[in-house]
Design a protein around this motif. Structure first.
Motif, PDB file in Angstrom:
ATOM      1  N   TYR A  36      -0.761 -27.775   4.717  1.00  0.00           N
ATOM      2  CA  TYR A  36      -1.882 -28.596   4.251  1.00  0.00           C
ATOM      3  C   TYR A  36      -2.269 -28.152   2.847  1.00  0.00           C
ATOM      4  O   TYR A  36      -2.099 -26.994   2.466  1.00  0.00           O
ATOM      5  CB  TYR A  36      -3.101 -28.435   5.167  1.00  0.00           C
ATOM      6  CG  TYR A  36      -2.969 -29.093   6.517  1.00  0.00           C
ATOM      7  CD1 TYR A  36      -2.179 -28.539   7.517  1.00  0.00           C
ATOM      8  CD2 TYR A  36      -3.626 -30.289   6.785  1.00  0.00           C
ATOM      9  CE1 TYR A  36      -2.051 -29.149   8.761  1.00  0.00           C
ATOM     10  CE2 TYR A  36      -3.511 -30.908   8.028  1.00  0.00           C
ATOM     11  CZ  TYR A  36      -2.725 -30.331   9.001  1.00  0.00           C
ATOM     12  OH  TYR A  36      -2.615 -30.946  10.235  1.00  0.00           O
ATOM     13  N   ARG A  42     -13.354 -30.028  -0.600  1.00  0.00           N
ATOM     14  CA  ARG A  42     -12.746 -31.102   0.190  1.00  0.00           C
ATOM     15  C   ARG A  42     -12.123 -30.539   1.451  1.00  0.00           C
ATOM     16  O   ARG A  42     -11.901 -29.334   1.590  1.00  0.00           O
ATOM     17  CB  ARG A  42     -11.658 -31.825  -0.628  1.00  0.00           C
ATOM     18  CG  ARG A  42     -12.091 -32.343  -1.980  1.00  0.00           C
ATOM     19  CD  ARG A  42     -13.175 -33.407  -1.884  1.00  0.00           C
ATOM     20  NE  ARG A  42     -12.757 -34.578  -1.150  1.00  0.00           N
ATOM     21  CZ  ARG A  42     -12.119 -35.618  -1.696  1.00  0.00           C
ATOM     22  NH1 ARG A  42     -11.815 -35.618  -2.980  1.00  0.00           N
ATOM     23  NH2 ARG A  42     -11.792 -36.674  -0.950  1.00  0.00           N
ATOM     24  N   GLY A  43     -11.852 -31.423   2.421  1.00  0.00           N
ATOM     25  CA  GLY A  43     -11.152 -30.992   3.620  1.00  0.00           C
ATOM     26  C   GLY A  43      -9.652 -30.890   3.380  1.00  0.00           C
ATOM     27  O   GLY A  43      -9.130 -31.476   2.437  1.00  0.00           O
ATOM     28  N   PRO A  44      -8.944 -30.136   4.229  1.00  0.00           N
ATOM     29  CA  PRO A  44      -7.480 -30.039   4.095  1.00  0.00           C
ATOM     30  C   PRO A  44      -6.821 -31.403   4.274  1.00  0.00           C
ATOM     31  O   PRO A  44      -7.299 -32.245   5.030  1.00  0.00           O
ATOM     32  CB  PRO A  44      -7.088 -29.082   5.225  1.00  0.00           C
ATOM     33  CG  PRO A  44      -8.331 -28.305   5.525  1.00  0.00           C
ATOM     34  CD  PRO A  44      -9.453 -29.263   5.297  1.00  0.00           C
TER      35      PRO A  44
ATOM     36  N   GLN B 104      -3.420 -33.631  11.425  1.00  0.00           N
ATOM     37  CA  GLN B 104      -4.860 -33.745  11.572  1.00  0.00           C
ATOM     38  C   GLN B 104      -5.442 -34.284  10.273  1.00  0.00           C
ATOM     39  O   GLN B 104      -5.035 -33.898   9.181  1.00  0.00           O
ATOM     40  CB  GLN B 104      -5.463 -32.387  11.908  1.00  0.00           C
ATOM     41  CG  GLN B 104      -5.046 -31.873  13.275  1.00  0.00           C
ATOM     42  CD  GLN B 104      -5.758 -30.598  13.673  1.00  0.00           C
ATOM     43  OE1 GLN B 104      -6.806 -30.257  13.130  1.00  0.00           O
ATOM     44  NE2 GLN B 104      -5.187 -29.882  14.612  1.00  0.00           N
ATOM     45  N   PHE B 106      -8.812 -34.599   8.081  1.00  0.00           N
ATOM     46  CA  PHE B 106     -10.083 -33.900   7.938  1.00  0.00           C
ATOM     47  C   PHE B 106     -11.093 -34.698   7.121  1.00  0.00           C
ATOM     48  O   PHE B 106     -10.726 -35.427   6.186  1.00  0.00           O
ATOM     49  CB  PHE B 106      -9.879 -32.560   7.224  1.00  0.00           C
ATOM     50  CG  PHE B 106      -9.251 -31.495   8.077  1.00  0.00           C
ATOM     51  CD1 PHE B 106      -7.881 -31.444   8.265  1.00  0.00           C
ATOM     52  CD2 PHE B 106     -10.047 -30.530   8.686  1.00  0.00           C
ATOM     53  CE1 PHE B 106      -7.305 -30.450   9.049  1.00  0.00           C
ATOM     54  CE2 PHE B 106      -9.481 -29.533   9.465  1.00  0.00           C
ATOM     55  CZ  PHE B 106      -8.107 -29.500   9.650  1.00  0.00           C
ATOM     56  N   GLY B 107     -12.367 -34.516   7.468  1.00  0.00           N
ATOM     57  CA  GLY B 107     -13.438 -34.942   6.599  1.00  0.00           C
ATOM     58  C   GLY B 107     -13.675 -33.888   5.529  1.00  0.00           C
ATOM     59  O   GLY B 107     -13.008 -32.841   5.521  1.00  0.00           O
ATOM     60  N   ASP B 108     -14.618 -34.145   4.627  1.00  0.00           N
ATOM     61  CA  ASP B 108     -14.876 -33.195   3.540  1.00  0.00           C
ATOM     62  C   ASP B 108     -15.875 -32.112   3.923  1.00  0.00           C
ATOM     63  O   ASP B 108     -16.190 -31.243   3.107  1.00  0.00           O
ATOM     64  CB  ASP B 108     -15.339 -33.930   2.292  1.00  0.00           C
ATOM     65  CG  ASP B 108     -14.199 -34.670   1.614  1.00  0.00           C
ATOM     66  OD1 ASP B 108     -14.461 -35.667   0.931  1.00  0.00           O
ATOM     67  OD2 ASP B 108     -13.034 -34.244   1.792  1.00  0.00           O
TER      68      ASP B 108
END
Lengths: 113, 115
Positions: A36, A42-44, B104, B106-108
């Motif tokens: 990832y 931010r998210g992965p 998966q 993901f959100g932030d």
């Protein structure tokens, strides 16, 4: 229990060079491994999945290898660009029982123009 | 397709107060995850839902954390009372099924600061 190790030191490289990141694991023989990318705040974001019978996998400028003997995965970015600067996380499937991934702590890549 | 939505983005509270986070997964994704990410570390699973049932909550500090996923869609994660060590980013993720070889999304996240 399974243990995942990624280099905690940031990797600094010049634009155009190949970046190589390492993910080592112990006490485990995963059937696959995921990589990832995570930008600050931010998210992965999922990049690649490689299975144990796939020694190498490519996606555009990305290449991942999986050596089950060395218990290691290498993540390569060829012709790196400043936009590739981010933290890269490897993740392994559960060893026993649990179904969710276990993530490494990530390696921060900084590509300099 | 719309991504995973989380709110709020930031939250600052004092220790011993309570806080709640909300997550709306990608439409059609049966599996929902809540992770805690402390600065400099990778995401650590807190709880995994399959539809509205709990698959794994073995790492959820149940004396202070709770989560629910009513109707198998949205989810909320609550902390009560908060401790200083709960300062972290709380990430929600979703996937199509419960098999971990699926990516998966993901959100932030919600960045929580405990004073």
């Amino acid at each position: 229990s399974q243990k995942i190790e990624q280099n905690s030191e940031a990797l600094n490289i010049q634009e155009g060079k190949t970046a190589t990141l390492t993910c080592n694991y112990t006490n485990y023989s995963p059937a696959y491994l995921q990589w990832y990318r995570q930008d600050p705040g931010r998210g992965p974001v999922f990049l690649l999945l490689i299975r144990e019978n796939e020694k190498e996998k490519r996606k555009e400028r990305l290449k991942v290898t999986f050596d089950t003997t060395l218990k290691q995965s290498l993540f390569h970015i060829t012709a790196s660009q400043p936009a590739d600067s981010a933290t890269y996380l490897c993740a392994l499937p559960p060893d026993t029982g649990r179904r969710a991934l276990t993530f490494g702590s990530g390696t921060r890549l900084q590509v300099h123009p | 397709e719309a991504g995973v939505a989380q709110s709020p983005r930031y939250k600052i509270i004092e220790k011993r107060q309570s806080v709640a986070f909300w997550c709306n997964p990608i439409s059609g994704h049966a599996t929902l995850y809540w992770y805690q990410q402390i600065l400099g570390q990778g995401p650590k699973l807190l709880i995994q839902f399959q539809n509205n049932g709990v698959v794994d909550d073995s790492q959820l500090p149940k004396d202070r954390f709770s989560a629910e996923r009513l109707k198998g869609v949205d989810s909320t994660l609550k902390i009560q009372p908060a401790k200083l060590e709960d300062s972290a980013v709380y990430l929600c993720a979703s996937s199509l099924g419960d098999v971990s070889n699926q990516p998966q999304h993901f959100g932030d996240g919600t960045r929580l600061s405990i004073l």
